[in-house]
Scaffold this motif. Structure first.
Motif, PDB file in Angstrom:
ATOM      1  N   ARG A 169      -0.221   9.918 -13.741  1.00  0.00           N
ATOM      2  CA  ARG A 169      -1.276   9.858 -12.740  1.00  0.00           C
ATOM      3  C   ARG A 169      -1.938  11.221 -12.693  1.00  0.00           C
ATOM      4  O   ARG A 169      -1.282  12.232 -12.865  1.00  0.00           O
ATOM      5  CB  ARG A 169      -0.724   9.502 -11.367  1.00  0.00           C
ATOM      6  N   HIS A 211      -3.653   6.529 -13.746  1.00  0.00           N
ATOM      7  CA  HIS A 211      -2.468   6.072 -14.489  1.00  0.00           C
ATOM      8  C   HIS A 211      -2.582   6.497 -15.944  1.00  0.00           C
ATOM      9  O   HIS A 211      -3.610   6.325 -16.578  1.00  0.00           O
ATOM     10  CB  HIS A 211      -2.353   4.543 -14.414  1.00  0.00           C
ATOM     11  N   SER A 227      -7.690   5.386  -3.299  1.00  0.00           N
ATOM     12  CA  SER A 227      -7.749   4.404  -4.378  1.00  0.00           C
ATOM     13  C   SER A 227      -6.473   3.563  -4.365  1.00  0.00           C
ATOM     14  O   SER A 227      -5.571   3.778  -3.559  1.00  0.00           O
ATOM     15  CB  SER A 227      -7.902   5.106  -5.723  1.00  0.00           C
ATOM     16  N   LYS A 228      -6.367   2.602  -5.253  1.00  0.00           N
ATOM     17  CA  LYS A 228      -5.217   1.696  -5.277  1.00  0.00           C
ATOM     18  C   LYS A 228      -3.917   2.449  -5.567  1.00  0.00           C
ATOM     19  O   LYS A 228      -2.839   2.015  -5.147  1.00  0.00           O
ATOM     20  CB  LYS A 228      -5.429   0.606  -6.329  1.00  0.00           C
ATOM     21  N   SER A 229      -3.994   3.569  -6.277  1.00  0.00           N
ATOM     22  CA  SER A 229      -2.789   4.303  -6.651  1.00  0.00           C
ATOM     23  C   SER A 229      -2.519   5.484  -5.741  1.00  0.00           C
ATOM     24  O   SER A 229      -1.603   6.273  -6.010  1.00  0.00           O
ATOM     25  CB  SER A 229      -2.926   4.807  -8.096  1.00  0.00           C
ATOM     26  N   SER A 274       0.989   6.143  -4.308  1.00  0.00           N
ATOM     27  CA  SER A 274       2.059   6.347  -5.279  1.00  0.00           C
ATOM     28  C   SER A 274       2.449   7.814  -5.380  1.00  0.00           C
ATOM     29  O   SER A 274       3.534   8.143  -5.840  1.00  0.00           O
ATOM     30  CB  SER A 274       1.617   5.834  -6.663  1.00  0.00           C
ATOM     31  N   VAL A 277     -10.556  -0.365  -2.319  1.00  0.00           N
ATOM     32  CA  VAL A 277      -9.425  -0.825  -1.512  1.00  0.00           C
ATOM     33  C   VAL A 277      -9.967  -1.258  -0.154  1.00  0.00           C
ATOM     34  O   VAL A 277     -11.023  -0.800   0.279  1.00  0.00           O
ATOM     35  CB  VAL A 277      -8.351   0.274  -1.319  1.00  0.00           C
ATOM     36  N   HIS A 330      -5.692  -2.961   4.179  1.00  0.00           N
ATOM     37  CA  HIS A 330      -4.543  -2.760   3.304  1.00  0.00           C
ATOM     38  C   HIS A 330      -3.949  -1.378   3.515  1.00  0.00           C
ATOM     39  O   HIS A 330      -2.727  -1.207   3.456  1.00  0.00           O
ATOM     40  CB  HIS A 330      -4.947  -2.932   1.835  1.00  0.00           C
ATOM     41  N   SER A 381      -0.732  -4.770  -0.122  1.00  0.00           N
ATOM     42  CA  SER A 381      -1.196  -4.695  -1.497  1.00  0.00           C
ATOM     43  C   SER A 381      -0.600  -3.461  -2.186  1.00  0.00           C
ATOM     44  O   SER A 381       0.606  -3.208  -2.062  1.00  0.00           O
ATOM     45  CB  SER A 381      -2.727  -4.663  -1.525  1.00  0.00           C
ATOM     46  N   SER A 382      -1.422  -2.681  -2.906  1.00  0.00           N
ATOM     47  CA  SER A 382      -0.880  -1.550  -3.675  1.00  0.00           C
ATOM     48  C   SER A 382      -0.255  -0.498  -2.778  1.00  0.00           C
ATOM     49  O   SER A 382       0.685   0.201  -3.176  1.00  0.00           O
ATOM     50  CB  SER A 382      -1.990  -0.920  -4.531  1.00  0.00           C
ATOM     51  N   GLU A 396       3.211  -1.783  -1.917  1.00  0.00           N
ATOM     52  CA  GLU A 396       4.091  -1.649  -3.086  1.00  0.00           C
ATOM     53  C   GLU A 396       4.534  -0.202  -3.270  1.00  0.00           C
ATOM     54  O   GLU A 396       5.705   0.068  -3.565  1.00  0.00           O
ATOM     55  CB  GLU A 396       3.354  -2.148  -4.326  1.00  0.00           C
ATOM     56  N   ALA A 397       3.602   0.737  -3.126  1.00  0.00           N
ATOM     57  CA  ALA A 397       3.952   2.151  -3.328  1.00  0.00           C
ATOM     58  C   ALA A 397       4.958   2.612  -2.282  1.00  0.00           C
ATOM     59  O   ALA A 397       5.934   3.307  -2.608  1.00  0.00           O
ATOM     60  CB  ALA A 397       2.688   3.003  -3.259  1.00  0.00           C
TER      61      ALA A 397
END
Length: 1273
Positions: free
Chosen positions: A16, A39, A137-139, A142, A171, A175, A181-182, A185-186
């Motif tokens: 990342r 990623h 962002s989606k990541s 993380s 996003v 969320h 969502s992501s 999960e993170a």
């Protein structure tokens, strides 16, 4: 870290990449963090570091490359973002945005280990910053590093004014808020890692972190953020950068010039910048003489507003840089780099570069400043010929006001062009600017107050001169100040400093224009333009063309009286240029204006062929002599001599006669002294005694001024063949000449004012005479019939020739006379006509007295028809007629003015008329009617719909003005000091509240105010400019608004909607089936600072729903002393759906800052045809100013029965044309926005004098008004 730095971090973290942009400053720090999680398949931890600083040095260690785009690091911002696809577009666009803002960017790489804490320098940067942009962002979740930064940023938001702007990068905010969502999960993975931790202490720390991350994500999701979804990312980033710049006032750093005394120009330029349509392009030319601050003004505006455009460029100092080799290419490259946002443009052909610029300007909405242009070709080369993108704005600064007009001829689709003339500073602002440079503040140091005023006054409002002189005296002692004043007297200051700047404009002139500039600087300042042109014509120069060029180069201006005006520093420069022709020998110069030097030349017989202009005035010599021993030339102020006196056309009311009689005996000059001045064309010899024949005068004279001439007639040997202007005012002349003079075919202007003339004739010899001025020739009894031979005569002034027996009958046959002034001529002129009337035995008409005013008797003719009417026997060509101060009553006027069909201006001031004579109705082209000072005048009925200006000032008992029913717009009306005027029909009406019918009060919805009728308050009437004693409470009506003021401490109880402060907002309610809202009542309580203050504040009613507003500025109000209280109540009538049910409305009052005394302001607003309806949201606002605060306000609605058949008590008021709901077009500023103020049609006397000074300069009624000028654009 550096004290001023900006850094952008991109950190690669195990597959990342986190992108950070940090901006910080110890003075005005800014952090904007961009965390981008990219990623990658690589399994190692690494970092990539971009740093932007104020120099080429990195802000922290690391290897890399520096790309310097600009050196100005005072503009600081940063961002954070995440996302797999951002590294190749989003961050690249951000990088371009940074480069376009002239930020130096450094790229570095270094390792970062798993779980490493935030680097200390990054933590310090966040804590020292002012703002952060979080790009989610989606990541994003993380990265534990990103989450730690987020926690720290939000902590800073709580402890300081740290600005946080979230960006949701593909996003959903929900969320982020609910960790779905992501994000879910993170955090689940972080929780798994936590549960797998064996060390209990680390596990507790990780649990606390996880809790803080969860709270931080919820908090940031609740903030107002930006969503990139559906947007072009490059445009989105540009928008973000501009918004952050605006929020942080990055453009407001120290590089913006400090402007003093330029507020009105800034307002004008901002209005221009934002006032036009977004679909059109506009160009503004700021022009003025060198050193007036054109560049500083343009730069100030540019730096404040460039972020509002897609592209911007400031091309500076084109005139100077244009003199260098390859200059045009360098200038073009600078402009093209800014528009294309590229760091380097490789181009070696001017034509190709022009084509590229033209294409670029068509594609982007741009703000371009071309500074210091001195050739229209520069404009053409720099902007091309294709035109501009809609909404673009171009500013050009120049000393030549005609350059842009020429350049626009080469543009295919030329934009709208506006000019703004930049003039000097006022005396107050001059002192401030001088003190800024001399003392480092706006005020003088103690003990230097008078010296500072003296020095700033010398500079005449010229910013460059003030700056240079102030800088010279910075931190200097009293001896240096004294020496500086001596230097000023010697002109060393101008020559060594300011003149180097001013001479740039002079040196670029054609040779003929240079000579004209010197002529004007030495002899013609204050003289009328037309007279100057006539005298200098055929003297080797083309004055019309030359004056136009001097104006374009800002070396000359035309005053309000059509006189030539020049800045004092420019005049000094022009005279210094002449002085340098022979510094120590004035007789070898081309022009001699110094009276002492002129006297020396004349007494010592040193005249030469080089001299073509020489002025000597004994009175001025005496003034110059009185300056001996003075410490500074600043102490010397010339008398304000009437511009028409020398070579002129008009009277002066100074005491020349008294002086000339005493000084003529002291100075005797021989005419032989003029023998060798063969090329002399301008000669002034005032108040001297001449010995010798006048044939010695140069034969080429075109302008001759001889005040106090001793002879009783003009000698026949005086060479006058080429004379254009002759001024022999204050002379002993009793007649022009004893025997007929040779034909004087060139003489156009003859001024014999204040002379001892008994008779004047011999006009056959003056076929070209255009102006004859005989003002105050108090012995004059006869004007010869030969005046009928003057076919070219345009102006005839016989004012105050009190012994004049008659006017020649033939005067009516003159076909070109435009201006006739017959003020104060007395009764004698009627004698001849009265005898004729007696012989004809003509009966009186309509009771006209047998003793008709003597003045009219000499200028009337008898028409023996069935009506036996009397009409004026004056030239039909007249445009202006002045009959001021002739003791004319209404009965004395002739009944027929129809012969003067061309008359536009009629002055009847200071006559005992009690109404406007009916005979004026026949003047179908009358535009100006002046009846000021008519003390018996009770009412004025405008006789014609064509009247544009009406003067009724100082009419003590005037009560009412009735406008003509066919007028499209009200005339400009001056009613200064007409204290009884209360009614201008259709415009305004002032009444005693106690005298108003109760039915009207009830219709306004003003309940329970009967007690107010007995009150008395001090009132201020701006229309007539007076403050009254205590008078009964008044009611003012204008624009469909009723207003009154009375003592009170609170909003009346019957107001249903109240609010503290100066504004109130509401939604318009619904009306019932048989009732509708007629209007709204608005009430305010004012708090005053004390002393003696008046209420004339604006009220703004804005329909937010319909985006319409009415700002009402009342020019009538109340005056309060400390401790008194007032209520202001107003009723607003609305007519055609301005306010409807459901509309949101706000009402605001202009407020003052230092108020302590309470006042209440109560008003009733009538609304007519569904302007305010049920459900309308309405706001009432009082706009604020500097003298009084508003403590409370209130709103109430006034309803009426829809089916009511009785007579409407307000029908008269509703019949007016210019009210809300009817025709407000004359008051519309922008579509839907109205400024309701009658100042537009009833300005104060000062405004009138400024606008129309050239037409009213002979009107004594304005003598008490100081003349203030503003630049004309």
């Amino acid at each position: 870290m550096s004290h001023n730095f900006m850094s952008m971090f991109v950190t690669q973290i195990r597959g990342r990449v986190t992108f950070h942009l940090i901006i910080s400053s110890s003075y005005a720090s800014t952090l904007i963090e961009l965390n981008t999680m990219l990623h990658r398949e690589a399994g190692c931890w690494g970092s990539e570091f971009w740093s932007t600083t104020d120099s080429a040095e990195p802000c922290c260690s690391g290897k890399g490359v520096s790309n310097t785009v600009g050196t100005n690091a005072s503009e600081h911002f940063g961002t954070t973002t995440t996302g797999i696809d951002t590294r190749l577009n989003f961050t690249d666009y951000l990088y371009e945005a940074l480069v376009s803002e002239n930020i130096s960017t450094f790229l570095d790489e270094q390792e970062v280990e798993t779980g490493e804490e935030l680097k200390p320098e990054l933590t310090r940067a966040i804590k020292g910053s002012r703002a952060s942009i979080i790009v989610l962002s989606k990541s994003y979740a993380s990265s534990t590093w990103c989450l730690d930064e987020l926690v720290l940023i939000l902590e800073q938001r709580k402890v300081s004014k740290h600005i946080v702007v979230p960006i949701f990068y593909h996003v959903e905010p929900t969320h982020v808020r609910k960790q779905e969502s992501s994000f879910g999960e993170a955090l689940f993975k972080h929780r798994q890692r936590l549960e797998a931790e064996k060390d209990e202490e680390k596990k507790r720390q990780a649990a606390r972190k996880l809790e803080s991350w969860t709270a931080a994500l919820k908090e940031v999701a609740d903030l107002k953020g930006k969503d990139v979804y559906g947007r072009i990312e490059k445009e989105f980033i540009e928008e973000i950068v501009k918004e952050i710049s605006r929020k942080l006032d990055i453009h407001m750093k120290s590089k913006i010039p400090n402007l003093i005394g330029r507020d009105r120009f800034l307002y004008t330029i901002r209005s221009w910048l934002h006032g036009g349509s977004s679909d059109t392009t506009e160009i503004l030319t700021i022009w003025g003489m060198a050193g007036t601050g054109k560049t500083s003004l343009a730069k100030h505006i540019y730096l404040l507003h460039r972020h509002e455009f897609e592209r911007s460029s400031f091309v500076e100092d084109i005139e100077r840089r244009g003199q260098q080799s390859s200059a045009l290419l360098l200038l073009q490259s600078k402009l093209l780099e800014d528009i294309l946002k590229k760091r380097k443009i490789e181009e070696d052909d001017v034509q190709n570069c022009t084509s590229k610029i033209g294409t670029a300007l068509l594609q982007k909405r741009a703000f371009v400043v071309l500074d210091g242009v001195d050739d229209f070709e520069q404009v053409r080369v720099l902007v091309g010929r294709e035109g501009f993108h809609p909404g673009s704005r171009i500013i050009i600064t120049t000393k030549d006001g005609s350059i842009t007009d020429k350049a626009l001829l080469h543009i295919k689709y030329p934009p709208k062009h506006t000019k703004l003339a930049l003039d000097g500073l006022s005396s107050t602002d001059s002192l401030k600017l001088f003190c800024w440079h001399a003392f480092g503040g706006y005020s003088p140091k103690e003990g230097y107050e008078e010296d500072a005023k003296r020095a700033s006054k010398y500079c005449g409002g010229h910013p460059l001169a003030l700056k240079v002189l102030g800088s010279l005296l910075l931190n200097e002692d009293a001896d240096t100040w004294s020496h500086t004043f001596t230097m000023l007297e010697s002109r060393e200051f101008q020559t060594n400093h300011v003149h180097k700047v001013l001479r740039i404009g002079f040196d670029s002139l054609p040779s003929g224009c240079k000579e004209l500039f010197k002529d004007i600087a030495c002899f013609f300042i204050g003289k009328e333009t037309e007279v100057t042109e006539a005298i200098l014509k055929d003297c080797g120069v083309h004055p019309s063309y030359g004056i136009k060029k001097l104006i374009e180069r800002c070396l000359l201006t035309i005053g309000l009286g059509k006189e030539l005006k020049m800045h004092q520093l420019l005049q000094d420069m022009g005279r210094d240029i002449v002085r340098q022709e022979s510094p120590d020998k004035p007789w070898k110069r081309s022009r001699v204006w110094n009276h002492e030097e002129s006297l020396n030349i004349l007494q010592e017989d040193k005249g030469t062929k080089r001299i073509h202009g020489l002025f000597f005035d004994m009175k001025m010599l005496k003034k110059e002599s009185s300056l001996c021993g003075s410490s500074s030339v600043i102490d010397y102020e010339f008398e304000d001599i009437d511009l028409n006196m020398n070579f002129g056309v008009g009277p002066s009311f100074s005491n020349h006669l008294e002086f000339s009689s005493s000084c003529s005996r002291k100075i005797e000059l021989s005419t032989n002294a003029l023998n060798r001045m063969e090329k002399l064309i301008l000669l002034q010899l005032n108040h001297v005694k001449l010995n010798g024949p006048l044939k010695n005068f140069p034969k080429g004279l075109r302008g001759l001024c001889m005040h106090g001439f001793q002879s009783e007639y003009i000698p026949s040997d005086l060479p006058m063949e080429h004379l254009v202007a002759l001024d022999m005012s204050f002379s002993n002349l009793k007649q022009l000449w004893r025997k007929p003079k040779q034909l004087l075919g060139s003489l156009k202007y003859l001024n014999l004012s204040y002379s001892k003339l008994v008779t004047v004739g011999g006009f056959k010899e003056l076929p070209s005479l255009e102006r004859l001025i005989l003002t105050r020739c108090e012995s004059l009894t006869h004007v010869c019939e030969s005046i009928g031979e003057c076919d070219s005569l345009v102006v005839l002034n016989l004012s105050y020739c009190s012994k004049l027996k008659n006017l020649p009958i033939i005067i009516r046959k003159l076909k070109n006379v435009k201006v006739l002034t017959l003020d104060g001529c007395g009764a004698g002129v009627f004698d001849k006509e009265r005898k004729r009337m007696k012989l004809l035995n003509v009966p009186n008409k309509d009771g006209v007295s047998k003793t008709l005013q003597a003045f009219f008797s000499s200028i009337t003719r008898l028409v023996l028809n069935s009506q036996k009417s009397i009409s004026l026997s004056l030239p039909s060509s007249l445009v202006t007629l002045s009959l001021t101060n002739n003791n004319l009553s209404s009965e004395s006027f002739p009944v027929d003015f129809s012969s003067m069909s061309m008359l536009k201006n009629l002055y009847l001031d200071c006559n005992p008329i009690d109404s406007i004579p009916d005979c004026l109705k026949s003047l179908g082209r009358l535009e100006v009617l002046s009846v000021g000072g008519c003390s018996m005048l009770k009412s004025v009925i405008c006789p014609s719909s064509t009247i544009k200006r009406l003067y009724v000032e100082r009419c003590d008992i005037l009560e009412k003005i009735t406008l003509h029913q066919d007028m499209l717009a009200p005339p400009l009306t001056c009613c200064d000091r007409s204290v009884s005027l209360t009614d201008i029909e259709g415009i305004l009406k002032i009444q005693d509240l106690a005298q108003i019918d109760n039915e009207i009060i009830s219709s306004l919805g003003w309940t329970d105010i009967h007690y107010v009728k007995d009150y008395k308050v001090r009132s201020f009437n701006y229309f007539v400019g007076f403050s009254s004693k205590k008078l009964p409470v008044k009611m003012l009506y204008e624009f469909g608004i009723f207003s009154t003021w009375f003592p009170g401490k609170e909003v009346p109880k019957w107001f249903g909607h109240r609010s503290n402060g100066s504004s109130i907002s509401f939604t318009m309610p619904s009306a019932s089936a048989n009732k509708r809202i007629e209007g709204i009542n608005i009430c305010f309580v004012h708090i005053f600072p004390g002393a003696y203050t008046g209420i004339t504040k604006s009220i703004k009613v804005k329909n937010i729903t319909k985006d319409r507003s009415w700002r009402y500025h009342c020019l009538f109000g109340t005056i309060a002393y400390f401790g008194e209280e007032r209520v202001r109540l107003s009723h607003w009538m609305f007519g055609n759906n301005e306010l409807e049910a459901g509309d949101e409305v706000s009402v605001t009052v202009e407020e003052c800052d230092s108020a302590k005394v309470k006042r209440v302001r109560l008003s009733h607003w009538m609304f007519g045809n569904n302007e305010l309806e049920a459900g309308d949201e309405v706001s009432v606002t009082v706009e604020e100013c500097d003298s009084a605060k508003v403590s409370e306000c209130g709103i109430s609605f006034v309803y009426s029965d829809r089916d009511k058949e009785s007579v409407d008590p307000l029908s008269y008021y509703k019949s007016w044309k210019h009210i809300i709901g009817r025709d407000l077009s004359p008051f519309e500023e922008t579509p839907g926005d109205y400024f309701l103020s009658n100042y537009k049609f009833i300005p104060d006397a000062r405004h009138f004098k400024r606008l129309f000074y050239s037409e009213t300069r002979f009107k004594k009624s304005f003598d008490h008004i100081p003349l203030v000028e503003y630049p004309l654009t």
